[in-house]
Write a protein that holds these residues in place. Sequence first.
Motif, PDB file in Angstrom:
ATOM      1  N   LEU A  12      -7.312  -0.174   5.707  1.00 43.62           N
ATOM      2  CA  LEU A  12      -7.367  -1.529   5.173  1.00 43.62           C
ATOM      3  C   LEU A  12      -7.873  -2.488   6.246  1.00 43.62           C
ATOM      4  CD1 LEU A  12      -3.859  -1.760   3.397  1.00 43.62           C
ATOM      5  CD2 LEU A  12      -6.037  -0.923   2.471  1.00 43.62           C
TER       6      LEU A  12
ATOM      7  N   VAL B 231       0.838  -1.207   0.000  1.00 45.32           N
ATOM      8  CA  VAL B 231       0.000   0.000   0.000  1.00 45.32           C
ATOM      9  C   VAL B 231       0.871   1.255   0.000  1.00 45.32           C
ATOM     10  CG1 VAL B 231      -0.245  -0.147   2.527  1.00 45.32           C
ATOM     11  CG2 VAL B 231      -1.874   1.231   1.215  1.00 45.32           C
TER      12      VAL B 231
ATOM     13  N   THR C 283     -11.592   4.919   1.891  1.00 51.76           N
ATOM     14  CA  THR C 283     -10.855   6.176   1.988  1.00 51.76           C
ATOM     15  C   THR C 283     -11.793   7.330   2.298  1.00 51.76           C
ATOM     16  OG1 THR C 283      -9.059   7.405   0.906  1.00 51.76           O
ATOM     17  CG2 THR C 283     -10.973   6.924  -0.445  1.00 51.76           C
TER      18      THR C 283
ATOM     19  N   VAL D  99      -3.178   4.447   6.094  1.00 48.10           N
ATOM     20  CA  VAL D  99      -2.171   5.374   5.563  1.00 48.10           C
ATOM     21  C   VAL D  99      -2.761   6.778   5.525  1.00 48.10           C
ATOM     22  CG1 VAL D  99      -0.860   3.672   4.229  1.00 48.10           C
ATOM     23  CG2 VAL D  99      -2.790   4.874   3.156  1.00 48.10           C
ATOM     24  N   LEU D 100      -1.867   7.762   5.634  1.00 53.04           N
ATOM     25  CA  LEU D 100      -2.265   9.157   5.782  1.00 53.04           C
ATOM     26  C   LEU D 100      -1.692  10.001   4.655  1.00 53.04           C
ATOM     27  CD1 LEU D 100      -3.144  11.718   7.481  1.00 53.04           C
ATOM     28  CD2 LEU D 100      -0.874  11.585   8.526  1.00 53.04           C
ATOM     29  N   GLY D 101      -2.533  10.738   3.954  1.00 49.46           N
ATOM     30  CA  GLY D 101      -2.071  11.789   3.063  1.00 49.46           C
ATOM     31  C   GLY D 101      -2.377  13.117   3.727  1.00 49.46           C
ATOM     32  N   LEU D 102      -1.354  13.908   4.014  1.00 48.75           N
ATOM     33  CA  LEU D 102      -1.556  15.119   4.819  1.00 48.75           C
ATOM     34  C   LEU D 102      -1.071  16.357   4.079  1.00 48.75           C
ATOM     35  CD1 LEU D 102      -2.347  16.434   7.533  1.00 48.75           C
ATOM     36  CD2 LEU D 102      -0.033  15.917   8.343  1.00 48.75           C
TER      37      LEU D 102
ATOM     38  N   ALA E 119      -6.242  13.085   4.369  1.00 49.99           N
ATOM     39  CA  ALA E 119      -6.784  11.998   3.549  1.00 49.99           C
ATOM     40  C   ALA E 119      -6.333  10.677   4.150  1.00 49.99           C
ATOM     41  CB  ALA E 119      -6.291  12.120   2.114  1.00 49.99           C
TER      42      ALA E 119
ATOM     43  N   ARG F   3       9.115  14.792  -5.935  1.00 50.94           N
ATOM     44  CA  ARG F   3       8.314  13.747  -5.338  1.00 50.94           C
ATOM     45  C   ARG F   3       6.876  14.224  -5.251  1.00 50.94           C
ATOM     46  NH1 ARG F   3       7.300  12.837  -0.107  1.00 50.94           N
ATOM     47  NH2 ARG F   3       6.657  10.758   0.504  1.00 50.94           N
TER      48      ARG F   3
ATOM     49  N   THR G 282      -4.504   6.385  -3.127  1.00 46.94           N
ATOM     50  CA  THR G 282      -3.862   5.257  -2.461  1.00 46.94           C
ATOM     51  C   THR G 282      -3.916   4.065  -3.399  1.00 46.94           C
ATOM     52  OG1 THR G 282      -4.563   6.067  -0.296  1.00 46.94           O
ATOM     53  CG2 THR G 282      -3.853   3.772  -0.421  1.00 46.94           C
TER      54      THR G 282
ATOM     55  N   THR H 106       0.518   5.807  -0.653  1.00 42.40           N
ATOM     56  CA  THR H 106      -0.414   6.926  -0.808  1.00 42.40           C
ATOM     57  C   THR H 106       0.331   8.198  -1.187  1.00 42.40           C
ATOM     58  OG1 THR H 106      -2.386   7.907   0.227  1.00 42.40           O
ATOM     59  CG2 THR H 106      -0.424   7.805   1.573  1.00 42.40           C
ATOM     60  N   ASP H 107      -0.297   9.036  -1.977  1.00 40.54           N
ATOM     61  CA  ASP H 107       0.278  10.310  -2.410  1.00 40.54           C
ATOM     62  C   ASP H 107      -0.826  11.340  -2.542  1.00 40.54           C
ATOM     63  OD1 ASP H 107       3.149  10.305  -2.896  1.00 40.54           O
ATOM     64  OD2 ASP H 107       2.742   8.778  -4.390  1.00 40.54           O
ATOM     65  N   VAL H 108      -0.478  12.591  -2.333  1.00 39.53           N
ATOM     66  CA  VAL H 108      -1.441  13.678  -2.447  1.00 39.53           C
ATOM     67  C   VAL H 108      -0.924  14.692  -3.461  1.00 39.53           C
ATOM     68  CG1 VAL H 108      -2.721  15.453  -1.210  1.00 39.53           C
ATOM     69  CG2 VAL H 108      -2.018  13.373  -0.018  1.00 39.53           C
TER      70      VAL H 108
ATOM     71  N   ASP I 155     -13.725   8.992  -2.152  1.00 37.12           N
ATOM     72  CA  ASP I 155     -14.505   9.918  -1.338  1.00 37.12           C
ATOM     73  C   ASP I 155     -14.452  11.268  -2.041  1.00 37.12           C
ATOM     74  OD1 ASP I 155     -16.024  10.899   0.792  1.00 37.12           O
ATOM     75  OD2 ASP I 155     -14.262  11.426   1.974  1.00 37.12           O
TER      76      ASP I 155
ATOM     77  N   ALA J 122      -6.042  12.877  -3.542  1.00 38.38           N
ATOM     78  CA  ALA J 122      -5.337  11.942  -2.663  1.00 38.38           C
ATOM     79  C   ALA J 122      -5.565  10.535  -3.188  1.00 38.38           C
ATOM     80  CB  ALA J 122      -5.849  12.068  -1.234  1.00 38.38           C
TER      81      ALA J 122
ATOM     82  N   VAL K 228      -7.696   3.781  -4.789  1.00 40.45           N
ATOM     83  CA  VAL K 228      -8.835   4.564  -4.297  1.00 40.45           C
ATOM     84  C   VAL K 228      -8.474   6.042  -4.346  1.00 40.45           C
ATOM     85  CG1 VAL K 228      -9.854   2.761  -2.858  1.00 40.45           C
ATOM     86  CG2 VAL K 228      -8.135   4.316  -1.877  1.00 40.45           C
TER      87      VAL K 228
ATOM     88  N   THR L  92      -6.729   6.409   4.302  1.00 41.32           N
ATOM     89  CA  THR L  92      -7.183   5.155   3.704  1.00 41.32           C
ATOM     90  C   THR L  92      -6.947   4.044   4.713  1.00 41.32           C
ATOM     91  OG1 THR L  92      -6.622   5.945   1.494  1.00 41.32           O
ATOM     92  CG2 THR L  92      -6.937   3.570   1.761  1.00 41.32           C
TER      93      THR L  92
ATOM     94  N   GLY M 252       2.031   4.186   6.818  1.00 43.19           N
ATOM     95  CA  GLY M 252       2.702   5.033   5.838  1.00 43.19           C
ATOM     96  C   GLY M 252       1.922   6.289   5.559  1.00 43.19           C
ATOM     97  N   GLY M 253       2.486   7.126   4.686  1.00 41.90           N
ATOM     98  CA  GLY M 253       1.799   8.360   4.378  1.00 41.90           C
ATOM     99  C   GLY M 253       2.550   9.223   3.406  1.00 41.90           C
ATOM    100  N   ASP M 254       1.980  10.387   3.164  1.00 46.50           N
ATOM    101  CA  ASP M 254       2.601  11.379   2.299  1.00 46.50           C
ATOM    102  C   ASP M 254       2.326  12.737   2.925  1.00 46.50           C
ATOM    103  OD1 ASP M 254       3.942  12.453   0.096  1.00 46.50           O
ATOM    104  OD2 ASP M 254       2.115  12.667  -1.077  1.00 46.50           O
TER     105      ASP M 254
ATOM    106  N   ALA N 269       4.233   0.347   1.954  1.00 48.29           N
ATOM    107  CA  ALA N 269       4.215  -0.527   3.127  1.00 48.29           C
ATOM    108  C   ALA N 269       3.678  -1.895   2.717  1.00 48.29           C
ATOM    109  CB  ALA N 269       3.344   0.085   4.213  1.00 48.29           C
TER     110      ALA N 269
END
Lengths: 331, 331
Positions: free
Chosen positions: B141, A47, B49, B91-94, B137, A330, A139, A49-51, A127, A137, A91, B139, B125-127, B36
């Motif tokens: 699982l 998994v 999400t 996972v977090l997109g911030l 944002a 990135r 994932t 994720t990117d924004v 969403d 966002a 998603v 997501t 994980g996240g961005d 991840a």
Amino acid sequence: MKGTVGELGEFGLIREMTSRLTTTPAVRLGPGDDAAVVTAPDRRVVVSTDVLVEGRHFRRDWSTAYDVGRKGAAQNLADIAAMGAVPTALVLGLVVPATLPATWAIELMDGLRDECQVAGAAVVGGDLVRGDTITVAITALGDMRNQEPVVRSGARPGDVVAVTGWLGWSAAGHAVLSRGFRSPRAFVEAHRRPEPPYHAGPAAAALGATSMTDVSDGLIADLGHIAEASNVRINLVSGKVDVPSQMYDIGQAVGVDPLQWVLTGGEDHAIVATFPPDVKLPARWKVIGEVLHPSARPEVTVDGAPWTRAGGWDHFGGDEGDDGIETPGRG
Amino acid sequence: MKGTVGELGEFGLIREMTSRLTTTPAVRLGPGDDAAVVTAPDRRVVVSTDVLVEGRHFRRDWSTAYDVGRKGAAQNLADIAAMGAVPTALVLGLVVPATLPATWAIELMDGLRDECQVAGAAVVGGDLVRGDTITVAITALGDMRNQEPVVRSGARPGDVVAVTGWLGWSAAGHAVLSRGFRSPRAFVEAHRRPEPPYHAGPAAAALGATSMTDVSDGLIADLGHIAEASNVRINLVSGKVDVPSQMYDIGQAVGVDPLQWVLTGGEDHAIVATFPPDVKLPARWKVIGEVLHPSARPEVTVDGAPWTRAGGWDHFGGDEGDDGIETPGRG
């Protein structure tokens, strides 16, 4: 489809967006419920994720919604491939102003769908919320197919460094666009819509790659992550790094050494990996350097010396203006 | 931790945020690589999400960063539970402005971590990107543990409707806060930090639930999704729906019938499901209605008649002001 997001309404727009999606056998339950269900045959799911934020990661006057969708999906799916996994699903969390034409959101979804299809995956849910700034966002999920994940920490002294995919094309395209030009189209298109070599990720894992990443921040920056995680020095041989001849023309026009784009430009999502020295690599992989013991600290060198020109960057550093688009990097 | 996000820089902040995370046996590879890796023992992964935007889904003067983290995680993890699955990862997109105190992002992560722990999951994980508006944002699982997903389309005439968890508490808390008050604290806290009954989701699946969802938009609205997907009428018996006595006091103070909060208030993330009529439900489940054949079209009725007061809503509809916080609803 006419009208704004506000005129169509949340449910109307969601209906339009999901009606355009395609599916794959991996999708057990698609959009429309509390959650989607996707197969994970390996019993492990990968998994990432990117924004993307409008004005920072894309501009509506430079890229169509469709291109933003392609690019957003690509950068996430490339992260999955860079683990050695096969992408399965994606998603979307989407923030849109009520005044946005509904077609923008719908074409974004078309782009996500089509890039997923290239990688063998499908959009399975999302969403949709209202906000002042378009924010995308994403994932992505993937399956390891019984291989072990290829992490950043596995590079060993003696390994070779090899790359496949495009390098520096998005940066060159960004340079063209920033100066108000729309051509050469090949570079502009590369900036708008990267083409990551998805299949190379699982293939590299099968070939015994010891570490791997996709080039999202730039070759030196991303190899820097491998050098640090693996506690090694990585030396690139500039003469082995292909600089396309067309790049020299643009470089001259805008006053940039194109080698800089190739070594530090991000967003093409090439895949770079380290392999044991005795590996036999297919022609699509180009060996560009080697892994060495670290000297004082982990680092990336070019022809034996640190790269002192522009390269690598920090989203929150002082090197970008408040109103500027990020330099290719990135996402 | 002093200073702003801009002062700390992207990598410094990511380091701080990830250093506070905990893990679980399901996490095979946590933050720090391209992606991840999380176990999916069932060979299927459940994914959902949601996006929260400052000023629409939360306000910094009403909720701490920690609460936003708890709430954001809760609404996603509840979606997983509402499929009958066990949450495994998030996972977090911030998106954050460079001027935001770094502690805000770190405390958000603490909230995500702690809510994940309640549900048995972990942040993997996240961005982190810069933008003008704080946007979260998430997501989540989950794993089905060899049960079949409980979807919205399975309700059958004759089934009973049962609910577990809190209903209307967040809406009552929102009403209190909107009028500038900070008490009664139980309702304000319920608005800031919902407590979804995660375990009830998989338990309902094991009990033979025919359809299920979490109450994020409001009981009537969310049952409406089930009625539509299942092509049934759902009738609620108002006398069977608990209205806590404390709600009457607030209701009187602000001029709202508290039954409205219970029937139409969202964001508590109760779990509502339909079961075959002969089911023996544990005491935590309260039977509040029944599933009937549709008359003209699928609908939800209360005591045999359509609910004509406020309830249900649309993110892009005209019923919210541009500057307002959404009424408690789907996040």
